[in-house]
Write an enzyme that holds these catalytic residues in place. Structure first.
Site, mmCIF file in Angstrom:
data_model
loop_
_atom_site.group_PDB
_atom_site.id
_atom_site.type_symbol
_atom_site.label_atom_id
_atom_site.label_comp_id
_atom_site.label_asym_id
_atom_site.label_seq_id
_atom_site.Cartn_x
_atom_site.Cartn_y
_atom_site.Cartn_z
ATOM 1 C CB THR A 278 5.152 40.803 -43.143
ATOM 2 O OG1 THR A 278 3.812 41.228 -42.472
ATOM 3 C CG2 THR A 278 5.712 42.075 -43.898
ATOM 4 C CD GLN B 179 -6.579 37.753 -39.655
ATOM 5 O OE1 GLN B 179 -7.176 36.947 -39.017
ATOM 6 N NE2 GLN B 179 -5.597 38.688 -39.268
ATOM 7 C CB SER C 229 1.177 34.877 -40.037
ATOM 8 O OG SER C 229 2.156 35.553 -39.676
ATOM 9 C CB ALA C 230 2.887 30.592 -36.925
ATOM 10 C CG HIS C 231 1.210 35.828 -35.061
ATOM 11 N ND1 HIS C 231 0.572 37.218 -34.692
ATOM 12 C CD2 HIS C 231 1.618 36.210 -36.115
ATOM 13 C CE1 HIS C 231 0.651 38.057 -35.341
ATOM 14 N NE2 HIS C 231 1.245 37.641 -36.473
ATOM 15 C CB THR D 104 19.574 29.915 -38.735
ATOM 16 O OG1 THR D 104 21.032 30.270 -39.169
ATOM 17 C CG2 THR D 104 19.544 28.708 -37.980
ATOM 18 C CB CYS E 254 -0.743 46.747 -39.238
ATOM 19 S SG CYS E 254 -1.157 45.058 -39.377
HETATM 20 N N1 PMP Z 1 -1.848 39.243 -44.216
HETATM 21 C C1 PMP Z 1 -2.917 39.378 -43.252
HETATM 22 C C2 PMP Z 1 -4.290 39.096 -44.031
HETATM 23 C C3 PMP Z 1 -2.956 39.839 -41.895
HETATM 24 O O1 PMP Z 1 -4.022 39.676 -41.171
HETATM 25 C C4 PMP Z 1 -1.620 39.841 -41.417
HETATM 26 C C5 PMP Z 1 -1.416 40.026 -39.982
HETATM 27 N N2 PMP Z 1 -2.066 41.306 -39.373
HETATM 28 C C6 PMP Z 1 -0.412 39.645 -41.959
HETATM 29 C C7 PMP Z 1 -0.740 39.466 -43.363
HETATM 30 C C8 PMP Z 1 0.825 39.760 -41.638
HETATM 31 O O2 PMP Z 1 1.135 38.852 -41.107
HETATM 32 P P1 PMP Z 1 2.730 39.147 -39.984
HETATM 33 O O3 PMP Z 1 2.525 40.268 -39.328
HETATM 34 O O4 PMP Z 1 2.429 37.800 -38.981
HETATM 35 O O5 PMP Z 1 3.868 39.092 -40.979
#
Ligand code: PMP
Length: 388
Positions: A69, A185, A203-205, A241, A325
């Site tokens: 994001t 993704q 995004s790491a997760h 930080t 989301c």
């Molecule tokens: N871009 C895409 C294509 C995503 O699937 C997501 C997570 N749903 C995000 C951005 C945002 O990632 P984060 O919530 O980790 O900031």
């Protein structure tokens, strides 16, 4: 629980948790000049090299932040600050991309040159159409006045798993136009080396790293407008930080993704094939052309996806309807709507992770076999009842 919602978040890989543990409970501010600080800075830079290697890009261009994001905002608002005014964007981006565009538009609109953004076309196959570079065509990128100076296109769609034509779009860009790619993704699921992008969001997760950590990959360490200003962390690209434990975990997740990509793809393909055949046998329609093995979106005609997700949840299976989301707000999926899917509330997304097994697939299919008949029966009653 059978967890098949890895596109929402994928649990920490054991090696990631192990690597992070070392950094929890120790002082770790990479900006500190003392030995503990220098050690933390070195660990962050090692992670920077691993994240860059997943993309085969310059480690100096990696800017750590809180996730995709933030990275989408930093890139889009940064390019607008640098002068981008005509933006082409796919119609199936993550909401953070449209949010960033709206922000950028509202802050630039008082100036002499407002931002115009145009959505590219997409077909029912879920693949964005490459804009026609023919100057005479209405959507032509080179048409005077319509020439885009910023294009935003994700690598893999978050709801339906289709691979977007990043390389073909890059080829038709006019010289000087920038390309931002949200590869959230795609990371760890398809090869990402050598993407012709000016910036890439991660995004790491989504690949077994921690939540709340991500990166924007710029081409190099050259100055770029910072989204967050103040401290000079990340060479002035992002104040605040650095989350050392998180970044270390992200680096390990990227290294494992790079090393295991082929094995993951082979395993994932076999699982996806079985899953998709089972879904079709139950009357499901698969959405999108050739989605990556990790993400399958299925629609059952006339059934809301949300109902199926809840029924599966009651049977211990975690999947999602549309994007996480957006779920909670029950409504049609913007992605399915863009594809002109007749049942835009019907999407069920089943997303696999590196540790998903054949038993998981059999489990979700068995749960569906049990859940579908009563749901269909209830839906039939409702339709008939409303006719009386
Ligand atoms: N871009 C895409 C294509 C995503 O699937 C997501 C997570 N749903 C995000 C951005 C945002 O990632 P984060 O919530 O980790 O900031």
């Amino acid at each position: 629980v059978i967890y098949l919602d890895h596109a929402a978040t994928s649990p920490l890989l054991p090696e990631v948790a192990e690597a992070m543990r070392e950094w929890l409970g120790v002082p770790a501010n990479p900006s500190s000049v003392h030995a503990a600080g220098r050690r933390a800075a070195a660990a962050v830079d090692r992670a920077r090299v691993e994240v860059a290697a997943l993309l085969d890009r310059d480690p100096a261009g990696i800017v750590f932040g809180s996730g995709a994001t933030e990275a989408n905002h930093a890139a889009i608002r940064g390019f607008v600050e640098l002068g981008a005014r005509r933006v082409l964007v796919s119609p199936v981006e993550h909401p953070s991309v449209y949010g960033a565009l709206e922000r950028a538009a509202s802050s630039a609109s008082s100036g002499p040159a407002a931002i115009q953004w145009t959505r590219m076309d997409i077909g029912p196959d879920g693949i964005t159409r490459v804009p026609d570079p023919d100057p005479s065509s209405a959507s032509g990128l080179r048409e005077p006045g319509a020439a885009a100076d910023l294009v935003v296109l994700m690598a893999v769609n978050h709801e339906i798993g289709t691979v977007q034509p990043v390389r073909s779009v890059a080829e038709v860009l006019r010289p000087g136009a920038r390309l931002h790619v949200d590869a959230t993704q795609a990371a760890g699921r398809i090869p990402l080396q050598g993407l012709p992008a000016d910036s890439i969001a991660l995004s790491a997760h989504k690949l077994g790293g921690p939540v709340g950590v991500g990166a924007l990959s710029l081409r190099d360490g050259a100055p770029f407008p910072a989204l967050l200003t103040g401290g000079s962390q990340e060479r002035g690209h992002r104040a605040g930080t650095v989350n050392v434990a998180g970044v270390v975990g992200f680096g390990v997740a990227c290294r494992i993704a790079r090393e295991q990509l082929e094995a993951r793809q082979a395993r994932g393909s076999a699982l996806a094939e079985r899953l998709r055949a089972g879904l079709v046998a139950f009357g499901g329609r698969l959405v999108g052309a050739d989605p990556i093995p990790a993400i399958t979106c299925v629609v059952f005609d006339d059934l809301p996806g949300e109902t199926l997700v809840q029924a599966l949840d009651l049977r211990g299976v975690a999947v999602s309807s549309g994007a996480a989301c957006a779920s909670g707000s029950v409504g049609p999926s913007p992605v399915l709507r863009a594809l002109a899917e007749p049942n835009a509330r019907g999407g069920v997304r089943i997303s696999l992770g590196p540790a998903s097994t054949a038993e998981d697939i059999e489990g979700v299919l068995a749960a569906l076999a049990a859940a579908l008949p009563p749901i269909r029966e209830a839906a039939r009653w409702e339709t008939e009842g409303s006719r009386v």
